[in-house]
Design an enzyme around this catalytic site. Sequence first.
Site, mmCIF file in Angstrom:
data_model
loop_
_atom_site.group_PDB
_atom_site.id
_atom_site.type_symbol
_atom_site.label_atom_id
_atom_site.label_comp_id
_atom_site.label_asym_id
_atom_site.label_seq_id
_atom_site.Cartn_x
_atom_site.Cartn_y
_atom_site.Cartn_z
ATOM 1 N N SER A 120 0.829 -0.955 -0.034
ATOM 2 C CA SER A 120 -0.020 0.089 0.167
ATOM 3 C C SER A 120 0.809 1.330 -0.090
ATOM 4 C CB SER A 120 -0.834 0.032 1.180
ATOM 5 O OG SER A 120 -1.457 1.367 1.842
ATOM 6 N N TYR A 156 -1.441 0.031 10.626
ATOM 7 C CA TYR A 156 -1.757 -0.295 9.334
ATOM 8 C C TYR A 156 -0.201 -0.241 8.622
ATOM 9 C CZ TYR A 156 -3.648 -0.864 4.483
ATOM 10 O OH TYR A 156 -3.923 -1.155 3.271
HETATM 11 N N1 NAP Z 1 -8.904 -1.020 -0.607
HETATM 12 C C1 NAP Z 1 -7.802 -0.135 -0.532
HETATM 13 O O1 NAP Z 1 -8.231 1.108 -0.866
HETATM 14 C C2 NAP Z 1 -6.656 -0.774 -0.684
HETATM 15 C C3 NAP Z 1 -5.517 0.181 -0.707
HETATM 16 C C4 NAP Z 1 -4.343 -0.258 -0.412
HETATM 17 C C5 NAP Z 1 -3.931 -1.592 -0.003
HETATM 18 N N2 NAP Z 1 -5.153 -2.580 0.152
HETATM 19 C C6 NAP Z 1 -4.776 -3.737 0.600
HETATM 20 O O2 NAP Z 1 -5.604 -4.597 -0.233
HETATM 21 C C7 NAP Z 1 -6.037 -5.803 0.291
HETATM 22 C C8 NAP Z 1 -7.379 -6.269 0.107
HETATM 23 O O3 NAP Z 1 -8.272 -5.435 0.655
HETATM 24 P P1 NAP Z 1 -9.703 -4.785 0.249
HETATM 25 O O4 NAP Z 1 -9.909 -3.396 -0.009
HETATM 26 O O5 NAP Z 1 -10.040 -5.604 -1.057
HETATM 27 O O6 NAP Z 1 -10.435 -5.478 1.385
HETATM 28 P P2 NAP Z 1 -11.975 -6.083 1.581
HETATM 29 O O7 NAP Z 1 -12.905 -5.762 0.593
HETATM 30 O O8 NAP Z 1 -12.193 -5.956 3.037
HETATM 31 O O9 NAP Z 1 -11.324 -7.529 1.464
HETATM 32 C C9 NAP Z 1 -10.321 -8.138 2.473
HETATM 33 C C10 NAP Z 1 -10.343 -9.807 2.151
HETATM 34 O O10 NAP Z 1 -9.663 -10.161 3.136
HETATM 35 C C11 NAP Z 1 -10.090 -11.123 3.793
HETATM 36 N N3 NAP Z 1 -9.486 -11.571 5.073
HETATM 37 C C12 NAP Z 1 -9.497 -10.753 6.079
HETATM 38 N N4 NAP Z 1 -8.969 -11.202 7.225
HETATM 39 C C13 NAP Z 1 -8.740 -12.467 6.942
HETATM 40 C C14 NAP Z 1 -8.364 -13.654 7.566
HETATM 41 N N5 NAP Z 1 -7.804 -13.477 8.850
HETATM 42 N N6 NAP Z 1 -8.315 -14.787 6.777
HETATM 43 C C15 NAP Z 1 -8.728 -14.772 5.636
HETATM 44 N N7 NAP Z 1 -9.217 -13.970 5.145
HETATM 45 C C16 NAP Z 1 -9.122 -12.863 5.650
HETATM 46 C C17 NAP Z 1 -11.592 -11.034 3.754
HETATM 47 O O11 NAP Z 1 -12.199 -12.083 3.887
HETATM 48 P P3 NAP Z 1 -13.638 -12.482 4.847
HETATM 49 O O12 NAP Z 1 -14.352 -11.499 4.966
HETATM 50 O O13 NAP Z 1 -14.222 -13.608 4.255
HETATM 51 O O14 NAP Z 1 -12.781 -12.667 6.036
HETATM 52 C C18 NAP Z 1 -11.739 -10.232 2.315
HETATM 53 O O15 NAP Z 1 -11.931 -11.390 1.599
HETATM 54 C C19 NAP Z 1 -5.512 -5.708 1.831
HETATM 55 O O16 NAP Z 1 -4.236 -6.237 2.092
HETATM 56 C C20 NAP Z 1 -5.414 -4.331 1.928
HETATM 57 O O17 NAP Z 1 -4.756 -3.559 2.863
HETATM 58 C C21 NAP Z 1 -6.477 -1.938 0.033
#
Ligand code: NAP
Length: 279
Positions: free
Chosen positions: A141, A154
């Site tokens: 990120s 984070y």
């Molecule tokens: N969205 C942004 O703006 C952004 C920016 C930079 C980086 N990121 C990174 O991108 C990645 C995905 O984020 P997102 O924005 O797509 O979030 P999201 O829509 O909340 O999805 C997060 C995913 O991670 C899974 N997860 C969380 N805890 C878990 C656990 N203990 N075991 C297994 N699965 C788990 C969730 O599955 P369940 O709900 O089924 O547990 C869900 O599928 C993250 O690493 C985040 O830090 C996101």
Amino acid sequence: MTARRSILVTGASSGIGRALALAHAAPGIRLALIGRDAGRLAAVAAEARERGARVDAGRVDVRDRIAMAAWIAATDAEVPFDLVIANAGITTGLAPDQLMEAPEAVRAIIATNLLGVLNTVEPLIAPMCERGSGQIALIGSLAGLHGLPYCPAYCITKAGVHAYAEALRGRLERRGVIVSLVVAGFVKTPLNDSITAMKPGEISDAQAAAVIKRGLEKGRAVIPFPWFLYILTVLGRLIPSRLYDRIMAGVDVTVPTTGERAALGGEDQTGRQTSGMKR
Ligand SMILES: NC(=O)c1ccc[n+]([C@@H]2O[C@H](COP(=O)([O-])OP(=O)(O)OC[C@H]3O[C@@H](n4cnc5c(N)ncnc54)[C@H](OP(=O)(O)O)[C@@H]3O)[C@@H](O)[C@H]2O)c1
């Protein structure tokens, strides 16, 4: 790069992971998808199958090293992975008037975003090196490039992921395994929706997946987006620290506290046997 056959995605039940799974879903591809929410995971698996992919869905908690190692070894033995995307993650942080993050939330995010990445990647390092091929992708990120006052923990986890990617790359690429770090900006997902802030350059999860997929196919070491924010953040490291702090103090951001989610029941942790969502 040779055509993909087998891909592991963690956090595939939502947001970027879901979009990445669907972007790769096609005939001839086996997708191994990890998440915890049974309904959302099953829905993504069904959509990927409609696109012609074979899908193994595992309800496995990335924090559970033993369950992760067992599930990944078993699915790798069936169709060896040529790409693993360590994506699962949560966020936690502070409102402007809060002094420190809840200690439990800090431990939870380190367990998920940092140890969860190790639990995903470690089981595949030796098999991929033995095969002399494969690609490891880690979702970092912009918050991994510079500490941000509204989400210290984070930032710890993403800076750790960035350092881990750089360190792995130096060792594994000599053995034929490519390591790619995604430095993501704002992507519209449930995680991102929970944050109250200005979100310059925000894109959809499908757009993010397309950028990431293209970068992975080119074997890029670093896949940053959006470029303008990446360059600004990198340049931000070069200005005096106190000036940077003053600029950030003027940015109004609220990141909610994310607590430890309830662990799954015992039999679900084994994923493969209990998913009932396979193929
Ligand atoms: N969205 C942004 O703006 C952004 C920016 C930079 C980086 N990121 C990174 O991108 C990645 C995905 O984020 P997102 O924005 O797509 O979030 P999201 O829509 O909340 O999805 C997060 C995913 O991670 C899974 N997860 C969380 N805890 C878990 C656990 N203990 N075991 C297994 N699965 C788990 C969730 O599955 P369940 O709900 O089924 O547990 C869900 O599928 C993250 O690493 C985040 O830090 C996101």
